[in-house]
Design a protein around this motif. Structure first.
Motif, short mmCIF file in Angstrom:
data_model
loop_
_atom_site.label_atom_id
_atom_site.label_comp_id
_atom_site.label_asym_id
_atom_site.label_seq_id
_atom_site.Cartn_x
_atom_site.Cartn_y
_atom_site.Cartn_z
N LEU A 1 -1.24 1.77 -1.37
CA LEU A 1 -1.21 2.69 -2.51
C LEU A 1 -0.06 2.29 -3.42
O LEU A 1 1.05 2.05 -2.94
CB LEU A 1 -1.05 4.14 -2.05
CG LEU A 1 -1.03 5.21 -3.16
CD1 LEU A 1 -1.72 6.48 -2.67
CD2 LEU A 1 0.41 5.54 -3.59
N ASP A 2 -0.31 2.21 -4.73
CA ASP A 2 0.70 1.87 -5.73
C ASP A 2 0.79 2.98 -6.77
O ASP A 2 -0.23 3.39 -7.34
CB ASP A 2 0.35 0.55 -6.41
CG ASP A 2 0.29 -0.61 -5.44
OD1 ASP A 2 1.33 -0.93 -4.84
OD2 ASP A 2 -0.80 -1.19 -5.27
N TRP A 3 2.01 3.42 -7.03
CA TRP A 3 2.24 4.50 -7.99
C TRP A 3 3.32 4.06 -8.97
O TRP A 3 4.46 3.79 -8.59
CB TRP A 3 2.69 5.77 -7.26
CG TRP A 3 3.06 6.91 -8.15
CD1 TRP A 3 2.65 7.13 -9.43
CD2 TRP A 3 3.94 8.00 -7.83
NE1 TRP A 3 3.20 8.28 -9.94
CE2 TRP A 3 4.01 8.85 -8.97
CE3 TRP A 3 4.66 8.35 -6.69
CZ2 TRP A 3 4.78 10.00 -8.99
CZ3 TRP A 3 5.43 9.50 -6.71
CH2 TRP A 3 5.48 10.32 -7.85
N LYS A 4 2.95 3.93 -10.24
CA LYS A 4 3.91 3.60 -11.29
C LYS A 4 4.52 4.90 -11.79
O LYS A 4 3.95 5.62 -12.62
CB LYS A 4 3.21 2.85 -12.43
CG LYS A 4 4.17 2.28 -13.46
CD LYS A 4 3.44 1.45 -14.49
CE LYS A 4 4.41 0.83 -15.48
NZ LYS A 4 3.71 0.00 -16.49
N ILE A 5 5.71 5.21 -11.29
CA ILE A 5 6.34 6.49 -11.57
C ILE A 5 6.75 6.58 -13.04
O ILE A 5 6.56 7.61 -13.70
CB ILE A 5 7.56 6.69 -10.65
CG1 ILE A 5 7.11 6.65 -9.18
CG2 ILE A 5 8.27 8.01 -10.95
CD1 ILE A 5 8.25 6.68 -8.20
N MET A 6 7.32 5.51 -13.54
CA MET A 6 7.69 5.41 -14.95
C MET A 6 7.68 3.94 -15.33
O MET A 6 7.32 3.09 -14.50
CB MET A 6 9.05 6.07 -15.23
CG MET A 6 10.21 5.47 -14.46
SD MET A 6 11.80 6.29 -14.79
CE MET A 6 11.53 7.89 -14.03
N LYS A 7 8.09 3.61 -16.56
CA LYS A 7 7.93 2.26 -17.08
C LYS A 7 8.57 1.19 -16.19
O LYS A 7 8.03 0.10 -16.04
CB LYS A 7 8.52 2.19 -18.49
CG LYS A 7 8.34 0.85 -19.17
CD LYS A 7 8.50 0.96 -20.66
CE LYS A 7 9.74 1.71 -21.08
NZ LYS A 7 9.89 1.74 -22.55
N ASP A 8 9.69 1.47 -15.58
CA ASP A 8 10.39 0.48 -14.79
C ASP A 8 10.67 0.92 -13.36
O ASP A 8 11.55 0.38 -12.70
CB ASP A 8 11.69 0.07 -15.49
CG ASP A 8 12.45 1.27 -16.02
OD1 ASP A 8 12.18 2.40 -15.56
OD2 ASP A 8 13.29 1.09 -16.92
N VAL A 9 9.92 1.91 -12.87
CA VAL A 9 10.09 2.40 -11.50
C VAL A 9 8.70 2.53 -10.87
O VAL A 9 7.81 3.17 -11.44
CB VAL A 9 10.81 3.76 -11.46
CG1 VAL A 9 10.95 4.24 -10.01
CG2 VAL A 9 12.18 3.65 -12.11
N SER A 10 8.52 1.93 -9.71
CA SER A 10 7.24 2.01 -9.01
C SER A 10 7.46 2.24 -7.52
O SER A 10 8.47 1.81 -6.95
CB SER A 10 6.41 0.75 -9.23
OG SER A 10 7.08 -0.39 -8.73
N LEU A 11 6.50 2.89 -6.90
CA LEU A 11 6.52 3.18 -5.47
C LEU A 11 5.25 2.63 -4.85
O LEU A 11 4.15 2.84 -5.38
CB LEU A 11 6.62 4.68 -5.22
CG LEU A 11 6.65 5.13 -3.75
CD1 LEU A 11 7.99 4.77 -3.11
CD2 LEU A 11 6.38 6.63 -3.64
N SER A 12 5.38 1.92 -3.73
CA SER A 12 4.22 1.37 -3.02
C SER A 12 4.36 1.68 -1.54
O SER A 12 5.47 1.75 -1.01
CB SER A 12 4.11 -0.15 -3.21
OG SER A 12 3.96 -0.49 -4.57
N LEU A 13 3.23 1.87 -0.89
CA LEU A 13 3.23 2.06 0.56
C LEU A 13 1.96 1.46 1.12
O LEU A 13 0.95 1.30 0.43
CB LEU A 13 3.37 3.55 0.93
CG LEU A 13 2.31 4.53 0.44
CD1 LEU A 13 1.14 4.62 1.42
CD2 LEU A 13 2.93 5.91 0.24
N GLY A 14 2.02 1.11 2.41
CA GLY A 14 0.87 0.50 3.05
C GLY A 14 0.85 0.74 4.54
O GLY A 14 1.88 1.05 5.16
N TYR A 15 -0.33 0.59 5.10
CA TYR A 15 -0.50 0.72 6.54
C TYR A 15 -1.60 -0.25 6.98
O TYR A 15 -2.64 -0.36 6.33
CB TYR A 15 -0.89 2.15 6.92
CG TYR A 15 -1.10 2.34 8.40
CD1 TYR A 15 -0.02 2.35 9.29
CD2 TYR A 15 -2.38 2.49 8.92
CE1 TYR A 15 -0.21 2.52 10.65
CE2 TYR A 15 -2.58 2.66 10.29
CZ TYR A 15 -1.49 2.67 11.14
OH TYR A 15 -1.67 2.84 12.50
N SER A 16 -1.34 -0.98 8.08
CA SER A 16 -2.28 -1.99 8.56
C SER A 16 -2.44 -1.88 10.08
O SER A 16 -1.50 -1.51 10.79
CB SER A 16 -1.79 -3.41 8.23
OG SER A 16 -1.64 -3.59 6.84
#
Length: 428
Positions: free
Chosen positions: A377-392
């Motif tokens: 999952l990728d979330w662009k919080i604002m123009k220069d801040v992003s949050l990503s998470l994953g599970y495998s």
């Protein structure tokens, strides 16, 4: 004193007529500076990542971080970039640390001879095509960089690069050119030619790549040099008609390995994605990398060299990002299918499935290595801040135990979450 000078220099860059810039602007005769800062923090839970775990082995957890500061200077025919970074794991350094690991990860100068030819010299990333053979490895906390000279040409959709590198451990006075790569895991010398063409009439890109890689096969005790040369050459093609994105690659390797065995290896890939709507898309693909059998004197395992392997062979990095057991390389066939969903303009998710098989037959074992499921999952919080998470999750087989180790009956999974803050400021 050095820290104060750096602070003054940074203040000089930032004060003045500064604006946020994300697009590459054309160089002009006027001077300009670009300041880029990055803090990327990633927490990981490892319960079978990189290598399968054995029964009873406890999971691991840590938080790593990249702190990077890049300074670029540009005018019409000249560009310079200096990028320094500190990478490591939370708690790795003492609370009072007098021996910090703040190093230059990039330091290069680029000079335009005219409107078509340029030269770039120094420590730089080498990123080409889909990064299968030469990639920046940005997933890794440190990234990957080369010390090289690059000479390039660009005109009317045609691009040509020649890359040349020669590595040594120190400023040798006498004693030849023996290169100990045991700590750097680098080549001794490299010559690379890359040609790329963007076809204007149809949505087609095509590239050709040829690499002559010299690796040190000499004696570390006597310092006698014995360079072994391996050649890799092939092509990458991408076509993007309408909602489709189709790409394929083929590479062949020949020459000698460090054991003086003749090499005859190859890899092939084919990928296709289709946009069902503005929010949904699907993708399928297959990768095949030849493996080495136990018979004959020719080495047949393909080496994907300095590519970004994390992009291709499963997010848990079982293949090529980590070694096979006991140096045995049976190759890999990876069949994959995935689905992507754009939740909103700032949030997207993906789910991918990989089915892994060895490229060569194994004695008394099936070729099936297992299956992997990757969610991100990728979330662009604002123009220069992003949050990503994953599970495998990896569902291995007894064949996986043989070529990678561990116990396939143990649950193998991996999870991560990453915050990336990466502002860029243009100072004119």
């Amino acid at each position: 004193m050095r820290r104060r000078n750096l602070f003054i220099l940074m203040s000089f860059f930032i004060i003045g007529e500064a604006s946020i810039s994300y697009a590459q602007e054309e160089k002009t005769d006027s001077d300009r500076f670009i300041v880029t800062a990055q803090i990327r923090t990633r927490g990981e839970y490892r319960n079978g990542a990189l290598y399968p775990r054995n029964e009873g082995i406890l999971p691991a957890g840590f938080i790593n971080e990249r702190a990077r500061l890049s300074l670029e200077y540009e005018r019409k025919r000249l560009s310079l970039k200096f990028s320094a970074q500190h990478v490591g794991v939370w708690g790795q350094d003492a609370l009072i640390d007098k021996n910090g690991r703040f190093i230059l990860n990039e330091a290069w100068a680029s000079f335009d001879f005219n409107d078509y030819w340029f030269m770039q010299l120094g420590r730089q990333s080498l990123i080409y095509d889909d990064e299968r053979i030469l990639g920046g490895l940005d997933w890794n906390v440190a990234g990957r960089y080369h010390d090289a000279l690059k000479i390039g040409f660009k005109k009317n959709g045609h691009q040509f690069h020649g890359i040349f590198a020669f590595n040594q451990n120190d400023e040798n006075v006498i004693g030849g050119t023996f290169y100990d790569s045991s700590t750097t895991k680098l080549y001794k010398n490299m010559q690379t030619l890359w040609y790329h063409y963007d076809c204007a009439s149809v949505p087609l890109n095509i590239s050709f790549l040829a690499i002559n890689l010299g690796q040190e096969g000499g004696d570390s005790e006597t310092k006698n040099s014995d360079t072994k040369y391996m050649q890799t050459f092939g092509t990458y093609i991408q076509i993007t008609p309408s909602e489709w994105n189709i790409s394929g690659a083929f590479y062949y390797q020949t020459g000698k390995n460090l054991l003086s065995k003749s090499i005859s290896a190859y890899m092939a890939s084919l990928r296709a994605s289709y946009s069902l709507s503005k929010t949904w898309s699907v993708n399928v693909g297959t990768d095949y990398l030849s493996g080495n059998d136990e018979y004959g004197g020719t080495y047949k395992a393909f080496n994907p060299l300095y590519g970004t392997h994390h992009k291709f062979y499963g997010a848990m990095d079982y293949f090529y990002a980590s070694d096979f057991k006991n140096g045995y390389n049976p190759g890999l066939s990876d069949t994959q299918v995935g689905i992507n969903y754009k939740v909103s303009s700032s949030v997207s998710t993906s789910l991918n499935y990989h089915y892994f098989v060895t490229a060569v037959k194994l004695e008394n074992l099936k070729r099936t290595l297992g299956s992997e499921v990757d969610y991100q999952l990728d979330w662009k919080i604002m123009k220069d801040v992003s949050l990503s998470l994953g599970y495998s999750v990896m569902f291995g087989t007894s064949t996986m135990d043989m070529v990678k180790g561990g116990n396939h009956k143990s649950w193998q999974d991996w999870g991560w979450i990453s915050l990336n803050i990466n502002p860029q400021i243009l100072c004119k």
